[in-house]
Motif scaffolding. Structure first.
Motif, PDB file in Angstrom:
ATOM      1  N   ALA A 141      13.643  61.856 -43.237  1.00  0.00           N
ATOM      2  CA  ALA A 141      12.497  62.737 -43.005  1.00  0.00           C
ATOM      3  C   ALA A 141      11.958  63.332 -44.302  1.00  0.00           C
ATOM      4  O   ALA A 141      10.796  63.718 -44.358  1.00  0.00           O
ATOM      5  CB  ALA A 141      12.886  63.862 -42.047  1.00  0.00           C
ATOM      6  N   SER A 142      12.787  63.439 -45.333  1.00  0.00           N
ATOM      7  CA  SER A 142      12.289  64.041 -46.572  1.00  0.00           C
ATOM      8  C   SER A 142      11.282  63.146 -47.261  1.00  0.00           C
ATOM      9  O   SER A 142      10.333  63.633 -47.868  1.00  0.00           O
ATOM     10  CB  SER A 142      13.440  64.330 -47.537  1.00  0.00           C
ATOM     11  N   GLN A 143      11.493  61.835 -47.221  1.00  0.00           N
ATOM     12  CA  GLN A 143      10.513  60.963 -47.856  1.00  0.00           C
ATOM     13  C   GLN A 143       9.766  60.111 -46.826  1.00  0.00           C
ATOM     14  O   GLN A 143       8.950  59.279 -47.192  1.00  0.00           O
ATOM     15  CB  GLN A 143      11.167  60.095 -48.938  1.00  0.00           C
ATOM     16  N   ARG A 144      10.061  60.332 -45.549  1.00  0.00           N
ATOM     17  CA  ARG A 144       9.424  59.605 -44.450  1.00  0.00           C
ATOM     18  C   ARG A 144       9.550  58.089 -44.622  1.00  0.00           C
ATOM     19  O   ARG A 144       8.568  57.345 -44.582  1.00  0.00           O
ATOM     20  CB  ARG A 144       7.968  60.046 -44.294  1.00  0.00           C
ATOM     21  N   VAL A 145      10.785  57.671 -44.790  1.00  0.00           N
ATOM     22  CA  VAL A 145      11.068  56.238 -44.917  1.00  0.00           C
ATOM     23  C   VAL A 145      11.927  55.812 -43.732  1.00  0.00           C
ATOM     24  O   VAL A 145      12.892  56.489 -43.383  1.00  0.00           O
ATOM     25  CB  VAL A 145      11.814  55.953 -46.242  1.00  0.00           C
ATOM     26  N   PHE A 146      11.542  54.699 -43.121  1.00  0.00           N
ATOM     27  CA  PHE A 146      12.288  54.160 -41.987  1.00  0.00           C
ATOM     28  C   PHE A 146      12.933  52.847 -42.427  1.00  0.00           C
ATOM     29  O   PHE A 146      12.231  51.852 -42.648  1.00  0.00           O
ATOM     30  CB  PHE A 146      11.325  53.944 -40.810  1.00  0.00           C
TER      31      PHE A 146
END
Ligand SMILES: [Zn+2]
Ligand SMILES: [Zn+2]
Lengths: 584, 422
Positions: A53-58
């Motif tokens: 969630a901090s860098q919004r990477v999945f």
């Protein structure tokens, strides 16, 4: 088709190396039940969701493969540290291992506390020095932080790669599934219990890894057939090498406060006045009492197991034997600690009751305390902290007593009515159990003017170390009573002196009904909703510490926002939350 | 310079800046007019017109000549006006002879510096770097405000943005302050026990610096630099920056694992999207807590000054919290003097953790209305701005045992300032 799957995990955390002076990251293999995994991995109890969630990477969900092959066997350190798929495997394997330990110990399936069967594990949830179980999010979030050491090999510390942190969080989740009322406001013991229990299970789980025990005992030894000097197997030496050693490794970078908390738990001189000492009222301080008692009992039992070994002639003994005894002691104690949960009260837990539950759980399977006297060791270590069994002979609830320190049989058990109760239904039907409870409310002295609900009915098959087994059914009920403070008097409960009369307060009560294989009541472990003494103490504690919900009501919640309870508990432990000076 | 003596009177002017601090201390001198010390000039309001009126009033009150400026710490609500175009210059035109700031503002101790002035030591440097990096992080959060505000619950997001905004580095104000003194030598960077820099300006007034401590003073002051090293803030800022521009319909690149395969967040199945949404909220809680920790760290750099003249003792502590106070409260020689406090500027706008109860209990001039020489407390705040201030039980204690002068309680909300003579 394989029945089991073997997976590589990091034995403790990446700072623990295989060789005496560095070397590769120490790994180990764990065996968990084989299942047909989807990508994630996503199995029947666990779903790894790798979203940051901090860098919004999945991240692409990891495929651990349908065959039982371990892709990361002998993987180089670089892969272990930088492949998110390995991180997913690490959390999956450790959480499944802890879950299996719980299911083995309790002799049945163990549910999560939320509606749903798969808990979400998020290995790279956010940039924060914390990992937390969040019941309302059905998840365990693992954070990561940059290391504070500029010369470190790898710049990021991942909580998902610390065995003890993952096991600790899994334990919070499992304990919440078994006793979700333990997060309710109660007294200092219950407040300290969640954290101490999670630490104890995490420690004993890590002690179940031979490589770790071997390395702690003999950091400089590499070969499997090494000897270890007897002087290093004495109680103080073991305390230094094993308990302090592990505390040192624990959360090295993530939380030095956690590390020092564990260190202190082992270091604390036993103090029989501690339970009444205000210095032990804060929940993390309180929890150290429990950790200290159980960890010292572990050392004592381990030493007991090595007695024969140490009586052999010579100055040293085979390292492997000492390690195996340690692992076996940890395993046995871990089973006891988990199994004890079924014999713990549903609300308002006290350490004395946990001790009784530990002793009872073991007694049921090993009535003669076996060769290694686990129960003696626990009784002794708890007594050093002023904690003894809660009952007193002649206590109003006491029935027959089978062994010192275990729960007594229900008082007047011969008067219990089973007419019209179907033994078979009593093993699974909450309505049947409620009927039993209601019909026997007078004999069982259950307060009938409170809202009463059966929480669960759980048939179990518990297996002892010698293959002996016990069938039981465990059923829990909860009682709720909402009052205004000035109504407490009617129940002879002391109102905290300064509490305004119109303050809403909630009292909880409840109990565990343990039925034997013939569906006869064996134990009734209860906290009475109308126990004036216990309820008065609880309210006094809540009032003194300002523990209330955001509407100013006492007894319902501590006011933590949903999902933040465990996160805050850890931050407070780590000294990251400000201690406020004035009340809001 | 001929010896000149203070008359012993003190005038304290409080300016209504909403949530923030701005005070003028005026010390009359025998036959030599008044000496004026401005302590802070900050606010959180966007209303520049109002702040212009405040600056005009300051000009009037000091006769267009300030002797000294004290900026307790680097928060917007204490220095914003110095960075406002036009207003900062007008304050500079008041030509203070000395500008007093905490040691952490020392220009030689800037983030890029390889060595700090020796008294501050290596940990001190780490502390300053960490504070600096923390402000960059706050800046990223504010740049990201719309994303944060769109996440529920709204009050939490608003609180987060409010605190983050207060923590943005006000480069204009910092630059102005660093060369505002008449000559560069007139800048004083102080720490507990150091000289205040006000000795020549206020002869006959004893001015003592009670905080902030240097990190060498005591080991039990847990430095935020230990808790959140610079690397942490730097990574946080990088990630927050990446998150702000992430497009959920495209696979994002991970700063942690540059080569790792990723998927567009929007492509996740519904259950996973639910977890992502929940996680977003959890992260918001984290960010709030982290920003508050940063806020506390900056508050703890506050200069604490004790002015003593003619039996009066005026205590100004900026937003110092417990860790900052700890040093002063441990020194018996200081606690003895604090007992005689006659005026206390309530720390951190009335928040719970900026007035240690131990400090409050020291004050011997506390008491009901009939108390001779009753303690005066100054509370410059605005309700409902920041959920932690002003705190109820503290305000109750202030009202019971001191004469409270509180901007937020002024009947006429258009009133710019009030002056009290001690
Ligand atoms: Zn925990
Ligand atoms: Zn402020």
């Amino acid at each position: 088709m394989r029945a089991e799957r073997e997976l590589t995990i990091i034995a403790q955390d990446p700072s623990v190396r295989a060789g005496p002076s560095g070397g590769d990251i120490l790994t180990t293999k764990v065996t968990i039940p084989y299942e047909d995994l989807s990508a994630g991995p996503r199995g029947y109890r666990v779903h790894v969701v790798d979203y940051d969630a901090s860098q919004r990477v999945f991240y692409e969900p990891a495929e651990l493969g349908r065959d039982a092959d371990d892709q990361f066997r002998n993987a180089p350190d670089q892969t272990l540290l930088t492949d998110p798929a390995f991180h997913a495997q690490n959390v999956y394997a450790i959480v499944m291992r802890v879950l299996c330990r719980f299911e083995f110990a309790l002799g049945r399936r163990v549910a999560w506390s939320f509606r749903g069967h798969q808990i979400n594990l998020v290995p790279h949830a956010f940039c924060d020095a914390n990992a937390c179980y969040s019941e309302s999010d059905h998840s365990i979030f693992f954070g990561y932080v940059p290391t504070a050491h500029p010369d470190a090999d790898h710049p990021i510390v991942f909580t998902c790669l610390s065995h003890d942190i993952v096991a600790h969080e899994a334990t919070h989740a499992l304990l919440d599934g078994l006793r979700d009322s333990y997060t309710l406001p109660s007294g200092p013991d219950q407040a300290g219990f969640h954290e101490a229990f999670a630490d104890i299970v995490a420690l004993l789980s890590v002690f179940g890894v031979e490589q770790i025990v071997g390395r702690l005992l003999a950091p400089n030894s590499a070969a499997a057939d090494d000897q270890i000097g007897k002087e290093r197997l004495e109680v103080e030496a073991l305390k230094q090498s094993v308990l302090f050693g592990l505390a040192e490794e624990f959360g090295q970078e993530v939380s030095r406060f956690r590390r020092s908390a564990l260190r202190r738990a082992v270091e604390l001189p036993p103090d029989p006045d501690a339970p009444e000492d205000p210095r032990y009222e804060e929940c993390h301080e309180r929890g150290k009492i429990l950790s200290a008692a159980v960890l010292n009992a572990f050392l004592e039992v381990w030493l007991g197991r090595m007695k024969d070994l140490l009586s052999l002639p010579g100055d040293s003994v085979p390292l492997q034997r000492a390690v195996r005894d340690g692992v076996a002691a940890a395993q046995h104690l871990l089973t006891m600690v988990i199994r004890a949960l079924d014999y713990c009260p549903v609300v308002d837990l006290h350490f004395s009751e946990f001790l009784t539950a530990l002793l009872t759980a073991d007694y049921e399977l090993l009535p003669d305390d076996g060769r290694y006297k686990y129960r003696d060791a626990l009784r002794k270590q708890f007594a050093l902290w002023g904690i003894g069994p809660p009952y007193i002979l002649g206590h109003e609830d006491a029935g027959r007593i089978l062994e010192e320190g275990i729960w007594e049989r229900p008082k007047d058990e011969e008067k219990l009515r089973y007419e019209g109760i179907h033994p078979e239904s009593l093993r699974r039907d909450p309505d049947e159990v409620f009927r039993f409870l209601w019909e026997n409310r007078k004999t069982l002295r259950v307060f009938e003017h409170a809202h009463t609900v059966i929480l669960s009915v759980r048939p179990c098959l518990r297996i002892g170390p010698d293959g002996f087994f016990v069938r039981e059914t465990v059923s829990e009920y909860l009682q709720i009573l909402d009052l205004r403070a000035d109504q407490l008097r009617e129940l002879k409960i002391n109102k905290p002196e300064e509490m305004p009369g119109d303050t809403p307060v909630r009292l909880y009560g409840g109990g565990v009904l343990i039925f034997d294989e013939f569906s006869r009541l064996k134990y009734h472990i209860c906290s009475r909703v109308n126990n004036a003494d216990a309820q008065g103490k609880r309210l006094a504690y809540l009032w003194r510490n300002g523990i209330r919900d955001s509407d100013g009501r006492y007894g319902r919640s501590d006011g933590s926002p949903p999902g933040q309870r465990f996160a805050r508990m850890h931050l407070r432990r780590d000294g990251q939350l400000p201690k406020e000076e004035w009340d809001a | 310079m001929p010896e000149t003596k203070p008359t012993g009177d003190v005038r304290v002017t409080m300016y209504n800046v909403g949530f923030g601090d701005c005070f003028l201390l005026s010390f009359p001198y025998d036959g030599d007019g008044d000496r004026h010390v401005l302590i802070d000039c900050g606010t959180t309001t966007e209303d520049k017109e109002w702040m212009t009126k405040v600056v005009e009033q300051i000009e009037k009150d000091c006769g267009k000549r300030l002797d000294a400026v004290v900026v307790t710490h680097r928060h917007q609500d204490h220095l914003k006006t110095f960075g406002l175009k036009g207003l900062g210059e007008r304050l500079a035109d008041l030509k203070p002879k000395v500008v007093v700031q905490p040691w952490t503002e020392h220009p030689k101790a800037e983030a890029q510096a390889t060595s700090a002035p020796s008294v501050y030591g290596v940990r001190g440097l780490a502390q300053i770097r960490s504070l600096d990096a923390a402000q960059d992080f706050a800046e990223q959060l504010v740049a990201n405000a719309s994303r944060l505000l769109s996440a529920a619950p709204a009050d939490l997001a608003e609180e987060l943005v409010f605190v983050a905004e207060a923590n943005i580095k006000n480069k204009a104000a910092v630059a102005l302050l660093s060369h505002m003194g008449e000559e560069p030598a007139a800048a004083a960077y102080v720490h507990e026990g150091s000289e205040s820099g006000l000795e020549e300006i206020l002869p006959g007034v004893r001015v003592s610096v009670l905080g902030p401590p240097t990190l060498e003073d005591t080991t039990d002051i847990r430095s935020p630099a230990d808790r959140h090293p610079t690397q942490y803030w730097e990574l946080g800022a990088t990630l927050a920056g990446a998150a702000a521009t992430a497009d959920p319909s495209l696979p994002a690149k991970s700063a942690l694992f540059p080569g790792a395969p990723t998927l567009p967040a929007a492509s996740a199945e519904s259950h996973v999207r639910w977890v992502m949404d929940r996680l977003g909220r959890a992260e918001l809680w984290n960010a709030t807590r982290i920003v508050e920790a940063m806020n506390d760290a900056l508050n703890n750099t506050s200069v604490i000054l004790l002015f003593e003249v003619d039996g009066k003792a005026l205590l100004f502590s900026g937003d110092a919290q417990w860790e900052n106070w700890a040093w002063a409260l441990k020194a018996p020689a200081i606690t003895e003097r604090l007992k005689a406090t006659t005026l206390y500027k309530v720390g951190h706008h009335g928040s719970t953790n900026a007035t240690p109860q131990k400090l409050w209990e020291l004050f011997e001039n506390r008491g009901d209305e009939n108390t001779p020489n009753r303690l005066v407390t100054l509370l410059s705040t605005k309700e409902g701005k920041h959920h932690r201030v002003p705190r109820c039980s503290l305000v109750k204690a202030l009202q019971a045992d001191s004469t409270v002068r509180a901007t937020y309680l002024w009947e006429d909300s258009d009133q710019i300032s009030k002056t009290y003579t001690l």
